[in-house]
Scaffold this motif. Structure first.
Motif, PDB file in Angstrom:
ATOM      1  N   LYS A  61      35.719  36.433  40.266  1.00 27.71           N
ATOM      2  CA  LYS A  61      36.181  37.722  39.734  1.00 27.71           C
ATOM      3  C   LYS A  61      35.000  38.618  39.373  1.00 27.71           C
ATOM      4  O   LYS A  61      35.053  39.831  39.597  1.00 27.71           O
ATOM      5  CB  LYS A  61      37.092  37.505  38.525  1.00 27.71           C
ATOM      6  CG  LYS A  61      38.467  36.976  38.907  1.00 27.71           C
ATOM      7  CD  LYS A  61      39.341  36.770  37.673  1.00 27.71           C
ATOM      8  CE  LYS A  61      40.739  36.322  38.043  1.00 27.71           C
ATOM      9  NZ  LYS A  61      41.606  36.180  36.852  1.00 27.71           N
ATOM     10  N   THR A  65      39.699  39.038  43.930  1.00 30.41           N
ATOM     11  CA  THR A  65      40.917  38.823  43.164  1.00 30.41           C
ATOM     12  C   THR A  65      41.396  37.414  43.494  1.00 30.41           C
ATOM     13  O   THR A  65      41.136  36.896  44.586  1.00 30.41           O
ATOM     14  CB  THR A  65      42.011  39.859  43.468  1.00 30.41           C
ATOM     15  OG1 THR A  65      42.253  39.879  44.879  1.00 30.41           O
ATOM     16  CG2 THR A  65      41.604  41.242  43.018  1.00 30.41           C
ATOM     17  N   ASP A 123      46.662  34.413  40.230  1.00 29.39           N
ATOM     18  CA  ASP A 123      47.234  35.428  39.344  1.00 29.39           C
ATOM     19  C   ASP A 123      48.537  36.008  39.886  1.00 29.39           C
ATOM     20  O   ASP A 123      49.187  36.800  39.211  1.00 29.39           O
ATOM     21  CB  ASP A 123      46.228  36.572  39.127  1.00 29.39           C
ATOM     22  CG  ASP A 123      45.056  36.161  38.250  1.00 29.39           C
ATOM     23  OD1 ASP A 123      45.237  35.278  37.377  1.00 29.39           O
ATOM     24  OD2 ASP A 123      43.961  36.726  38.436  1.00 29.39           O
TER      25      ASP A 123
END
Length: 196
Positions: free
Chosen positions: A156, A161, A165
């Protein structure tokens, strides 16, 4: 020729001219709109940039190397298990657990994954014994933090990304750099610059 016939012919001629002019203007307008859409679809692209993608994007590849080095400095060895993936390879993965043996590992068909555009990598950990594992709890460097999450944090920091998540279908080994581009934009030919 009487006046009313002359006026009638003039009106027909005026109407015909108006229809032809409107038709020509419409054709020009549509052509300009299409030309503008094409220009906006591929800003700054050249024929060379439109070549098929066959590997990782240069920025992703550089950050992949940085991630591996930063992990080594923390005493964590990671293995990049996937990088660029062709649409055919993506379709084979999609079919896994559906029409072929194995577990379902992706919801993305060919052309629907950032891997297909060289913008994603997957990773795993290598144990001191040399095994490749996807163990998110492991702490081989003994600092009290899960090695997996240390890698995620490093990634990150580098601009990746993390698929972990994602709410709908978490993909814990997945890291990507989308450069603000959606899959639909990538499908239409839009590409990130070669450098950041």
């Amino acid at each position: 020729m009487n006046t009313s016939k002359r006026k009638g012919k003039q009106r027909k001629k005026s109407l015909k001219t108006w229809i032809i002019a409107t038709l020509l203007l419409s054709i020009i307008y549509v052509w300009l709109q299409q030309k503008d859409d094409i220009d906006n679809m591929w800003p700054g692209t050249t024929i060379q940039e439109a070549l098929p993608i066959t590997g990782l994007h240069p920025v992703v590849a550089e950050n992949e190397k940085l991630l591996v080095r930063k992990a080594e400095r923390r005493g964590i060895e990671i293995v990049i298990t996937h990088g660029y993936r062709s649409s055919e390879e993506q379709d084979a993965l999609f079919n896994q657990g559906r029409s072929s043996a194995g577990n379902i590992v992706t919801n993305a068909r060919g052309g629907e994954s950032y891997h297909n555009y060289g913008l994603a990598i997957d990773f795993a950990l290598r144990t001191p014994e040399g095994d490749v594992v996807w163990d998110m709890e492991r702490d081989d460097n003994g600092n009290g933090e899960a090695d997996w999450m240390e890698i995620v944090d490093l990634a990150k920091e580098l601009g990746f990304t993390w698929g972990g998540d994602w709410a709908n279908f978490p993909d814990y080994p997945h890291l990507q750099m989308d450069f603000g581009l959606s899959i639909n934009e990538l499908k239409r030919g839009k590409r990130p610059p070669d450098s950041q």
